[in-house]
Design a protein around this motif. Structure first.
Motif, PDB file in Angstrom:
ATOM      1  N   TRP A  58     -76.999 -42.840  46.500  1.00  0.00           N
ATOM      2  CA  TRP A  58     -76.128 -41.838  47.136  1.00  0.00           C
ATOM      3  C   TRP A  58     -75.753 -42.269  48.546  1.00  0.00           C
ATOM      4  O   TRP A  58     -74.613 -42.105  48.964  1.00  0.00           O
ATOM      5  N   GLN A  60     -83.722 -29.978  37.203  1.00  0.00           N
ATOM      6  CA  GLN A  60     -84.175 -28.869  38.043  1.00  0.00           C
ATOM      7  C   GLN A  60     -84.112 -29.235  39.528  1.00  0.00           C
ATOM      8  O   GLN A  60     -85.073 -29.054  40.261  1.00  0.00           O
ATOM      9  N   LEU A  61     -82.988 -29.779  39.935  1.00  0.00           N
ATOM     10  CA  LEU A  61     -82.847 -30.121  41.355  1.00  0.00           C
ATOM     11  C   LEU A  61     -82.742 -28.835  42.167  1.00  0.00           C
ATOM     12  O   LEU A  61     -82.194 -27.850  41.685  1.00  0.00           O
ATOM     13  N   PRO A  62     -83.251 -28.858  43.381  1.00  0.00           N
ATOM     14  CA  PRO A  62     -83.119 -27.678  44.246  1.00  0.00           C
ATOM     15  C   PRO A  62     -81.645 -27.415  44.550  1.00  0.00           C
ATOM     16  O   PRO A  62     -80.845 -28.349  44.603  1.00  0.00           O
ATOM     17  N   ASN A  96     -91.019 -35.382  38.387  1.00  0.00           N
ATOM     18  CA  ASN A  96     -91.233 -35.141  39.806  1.00  0.00           C
ATOM     19  C   ASN A  96     -89.918 -35.307  40.561  1.00  0.00           C
ATOM     20  O   ASN A  96     -89.347 -36.388  40.620  1.00  0.00           O
ATOM     21  N   VAL A  97     -89.451 -34.196  41.106  1.00  0.00           N
ATOM     22  CA  VAL A  97     -88.132 -34.205  41.721  1.00  0.00           C
ATOM     23  C   VAL A  97     -88.103 -35.061  42.971  1.00  0.00           C
ATOM     24  O   VAL A  97     -87.138 -35.786  43.224  1.00  0.00           O
ATOM     25  N   ALA A  98     -89.178 -34.989  43.749  1.00  0.00           N
ATOM     26  CA  ALA A  98     -89.180 -35.737  45.012  1.00  0.00           C
ATOM     27  C   ALA A  98     -89.029 -37.228  44.755  1.00  0.00           C
ATOM     28  O   ALA A  98     -88.256 -37.917  45.435  1.00  0.00           O
ATOM     29  N   LYS A  99     -89.714 -37.705  43.737  1.00  0.00           N
ATOM     30  CA  LYS A  99     -89.643 -39.127  43.416  1.00  0.00           C
ATOM     31  C   LYS A  99     -88.249 -39.494  42.914  1.00  0.00           C
ATOM     32  O   LYS A  99     -87.686 -40.516  43.292  1.00  0.00           O
ATOM     33  N   THR A 134     -79.757 -29.522  47.105  1.00  0.00           N
ATOM     34  CA  THR A 134     -79.463 -30.876  46.649  1.00  0.00           C
ATOM     35  C   THR A 134     -78.238 -30.874  45.743  1.00  0.00           C
ATOM     36  O   THR A 134     -77.396 -31.773  45.813  1.00  0.00           O
ATOM     37  N   LEU A 171     -85.504 -37.949  43.586  1.00  0.00           N
ATOM     38  CA  LEU A 171     -84.559 -37.922  44.701  1.00  0.00           C
ATOM     39  C   LEU A 171     -84.662 -39.194  45.514  1.00  0.00           C
ATOM     40  O   LEU A 171     -83.649 -39.769  45.910  1.00  0.00           O
ATOM     41  N   ARG A 205     -81.575 -41.505  45.980  1.00  0.00           N
ATOM     42  CA  ARG A 205     -81.001 -41.381  47.326  1.00  0.00           C
ATOM     43  C   ARG A 205     -80.444 -42.703  47.820  1.00  0.00           C
ATOM     44  O   ARG A 205     -79.465 -42.722  48.556  1.00  0.00           O
TER      45      ARG A 205
END
Lengths: 358, 323
Positions: free
Chosen positions: A14, A64-66, A2-5, A69, A7, A11
């Motif tokens: 970052w 598979q990051l957008p 799950n990309v959102a998680k 991003t 990130l 984050r």
């Protein structure tokens, strides 16, 4: 995955890295972010965060990051990279080595400096001869320099040289700014070749014609004029030729690539031209100091002549003794020093190759 | 490597950590404002030094007349140093940035991605004179003005910038440097899904459908940009991808292509694969599958905001976008 998680998890790091970057950009250190980022701990934290961001960027495809991003990560890594690998400030030792080792070697070997010197002093001598011969070329000097300028020069040297000492510093500063500026400009235009050659030729001709005109027997102020120019002449004239030579090196690099790509050739020429230009700038400043403090003073002519001879000697020594091609101490040399222990070791059968080398 | 590079102004840098990241090159329109700011700062600095020198030596002048010419000397040297070495000194000490570059978010680096060395900074700043050539003299138009005042046109630098891959002027070429965009703030962009129909549709996408990397990238790009398109354009763009997908998923033909891609994006990037079914609310019982087309659904058209009431049995009409 799950990309959102992911990130959300990354984050935090970052953002911390961004804060550290910001602190580094503003103050060059990390301690303003928080108490735990003080000193070595902050540096260590910064580098580990940077490596983590690098790893994230490397894995961006697998995660598979957008794309935006990924763009963000590129910026973040670039920004942190810029802070981690900062410019090393120039060390004074480096500049001394540049001036005393690299510059004379380059000057001695550089064809462009020879060409510039020949052009400058050749035109200078020619214009001086033409300007001096009153019978054959009566109007040459006037045509080159203009009657007004020649008369002004003549008039300004009518009286003996005695500028009051408190004017010296201002004069020296003016010459530093004006003459060194012309030299630097000549160098910069060198990459375009024609403007540099024009500036060089123009200065040579005008100076030569003025010298020739002032050496005529009937002109007033000739003695004082030559007394004035004696002291700073060697430094100044050499500096003009050198700066033009450095500029021509750049321009020739742009057009004559010697098998390199054009961009690479210009870079190489730039690398070679900087030491020559630095030497020229130093000479301009020395010339300006002489011109400001010694030349206009009422000091005896002998002092000025001695300084002129000394400065010429210094320049010659600089070019020839420091500049004479030195063989690099490589292994091709027949004579070399070695410690006894090395020689004993080299007899060892395991190091048979080294026996042959000695 | 060069074959697949996009036609763009980005340049890749490989770090010692063996990571390749990208910089965006700065073109003339970013660099000109930086230059103008630097010009203003330069003259500001000269005026400041001049003012301080005049005030300081003016006070000293009461003691001796020696200090007047000294003030003049200080000002002249300041003009010389600031005009020729402002860029060099700032770039060497502030990591490739002058005040103008800092304000415009650009930075000088070596072409291989290392920070700019003092020597390169010196060379590129000295050669600015050549890049500013040819100069236009004002007295060409007005003969009364002495030929002292000239305007640098910068044509040589501009031509050089347009003709080199890294947008370098001559000074950059000789010094082996380039100017890149290095902005301070970057928002971390995450597209939020605020459409209730999206999770509903996403839950019907078969679990055995594997999204390829290329597809994921395409979906993310599409969702980032769909806000800039009108619904008609969205459908037009999305149809190319959604038609094969509708066939593959065995969905009804009248599903909004835009919504399908949005749902696929949601499923790829945002939803938990093993989470319990989303709370569908009024959409519970709705099925997009072709075989369920005749069944009655629990959907109430009026529950979806901004929805034109259409008489046809379209459970998910195409023209609405509450987000």
């Amino acid at each position: 995955m799950n990309v959102a998680k992911l990130l959300d998890k990354r984050r935090v790091d970052w953002t911390e890295l961004e804060k550290l970057c910001e602190a580094m950009e503003l103050r060059g250190r990390t301690e303003s972010v928080s108490a735990k980022h003080r000193g070595a701990a902050g540096v260590a934290r910064f580098s580990s965060l940077y490596r983590a961001a690098c790893a994230d960027l490397a894995l961006a495809d697998a995660y598979q990051l957008p794309p935006n991003t990924v763009t963000y990560l590129h910026r973040l890594v670039a920004r942190a990279h810029n802070q981690l690998y900062r410019t090393q400030p120039a060390s004074p030792g480096g500049w001394v080595r540049l001036l005393l080792e690299e510059a004379p070697q380059r000057i001695f070997n550089d064809g462009c400096v020879r060409v510039a010197t020949l052009v400058f002093f050749g035109l200078f001598a020619l214009a001086m001869v033409l300007g001096a011969s009153e019978e054959r070329f009566p109007s040459f000097a006037e045509n080159i320099c203009g009657t007004k300028m020649l008369e002004a020069t003549s008039a300004s040297f009518e009286k003996p040289l005695s500028v009051s000492p408190d004017q010296y510093s201002a004069r020296a500063a003016f010459y530093i700014r004006h003459n060194t500026g012309i030299g630097l400009q000549c160098f910069a235009y060198g990459i375009l070749l024609i403007p540099c050659l024009f500036t060089l030729g123009y200065n040579a001709t005008v100076l030569g014609a003025t010298f020739g005109y002032m050496s005529r027997s009937g002109v007033e102020g000739g003695d004082h004029f030559f007394e004035f120019v004696t002291a700073h002449g060697p430094f100044e004239l050499t500096a003009i030729a050198l700066s033009a030579g450095a500029g021509l090196r750049l321009g020739v690099g742009l057009f004559h690539t010697r098998g390199l790509s054009r961009v690479e050739s210009v870079r190489e020429a730039g690398r070679q031209a900087v030491p020559i230009m630095a030497a020229s700038a130093v000479m301009f400043i020395l010339a300006a100091l002489t011109e400001g403090f010694l030349s206009p003073s009422g000091a005896p002519y002998l002092v000025k002549v001695v300084w002129s001879i000394v400065s010429s000697g210094l320049i010659t020594m600089y070019f020839v003794i420091l500049g004479f091609p030195r063989r690099e101490s490589t292994d091709t040399s027949l004579v070399r020093t070695a410690r006894y222990a090395d020689l004993v070791d080299s007899r060892d059968p395991h190091a048979g190759g080294r026996v042959d080398a000695t | 490597m060069a074959a697949v590079q996009p036609l763009d102004t980005t340049i890749g840098v490989v770090t010692p950590e063996n990571i390749a990241f990208e910089y965006q090159l700065a073109g003339p329109f970013r660099r000109l404002p930086a230059y103008l700011v630097d010009l203003a700062v330069r003259w500001g600095a000269i005026l400041l030094v001049g003012g301080v020198a005049v005030m300081f030596f003016g006070l000293m002048n009461l003691l001796s007349s020696f200090y007047g010419p000294l003030a003049q000397a200080v000002i002249l040297i300041a003009i010389f140093l600031v005009n020729w070495f402002y860029g060099t000194i700032l770039e060497a000490y502030f990591n490739g940035r002058t005040v103008g570059k800092w304000l415009c978010g650009i930075r000088v680096i070596e072409v291989d991605g290392r920070p700019v060395s003092p020597r390169s900074a010196l060379l590129r700043n000295l050669l600015r004179v050549a890049d500013m050539a040819p100069v236009a003299a004002i007295h060409t138009w007005n003969p009364d003005i002495p030929p002292l005042y000239v305007i640098p046109t910068g044509i040589i630098g501009l031509v050089s910038m347009t003709m080199t891959q890294r947008m370098q002027r001559l000074g950059d070429l000789a010094a082996g440097t380039m100017v890149v965009v290095d902005e301070r703030k970057w928002q971390l962009p995450i597209a939020k899904v605020d459409d209730a129909r999206v999770p509903a549709l996403a839950s019907y996408i078969p679990g055995d459908y594997l999204i390829t990397r290329k597809m994921a990238r395409t979906l993310a790009t599409y969702v980032e940009r769909r806000h800039f398109l009108t619904p008609q354009r969205r459908r037009e763009v999305a149809r190319n991808l959604s038609d094969p997908l509708i066939q593959r998923f065995d969905f009804r033909k009248d599903i909004d292509p835009d919504l399908l891609l949005y749902a696929l994006y949601y499923k790829t990037f945002l939803s938990e694969s093993h989470r319990e079914p989303a709370d569908l609310g009024p959409l519970a019982g709705y099925s997009p599958l072709a075989k369920d087309a005749g069944k009655p659904t629990g959907i109430d058209q009026s529950m979806i905001p901004g929805q034109p009431s259409s008489p046809a049995p379209l459970p998910l009409p195409t023209a609405s976008d509450p987000g």
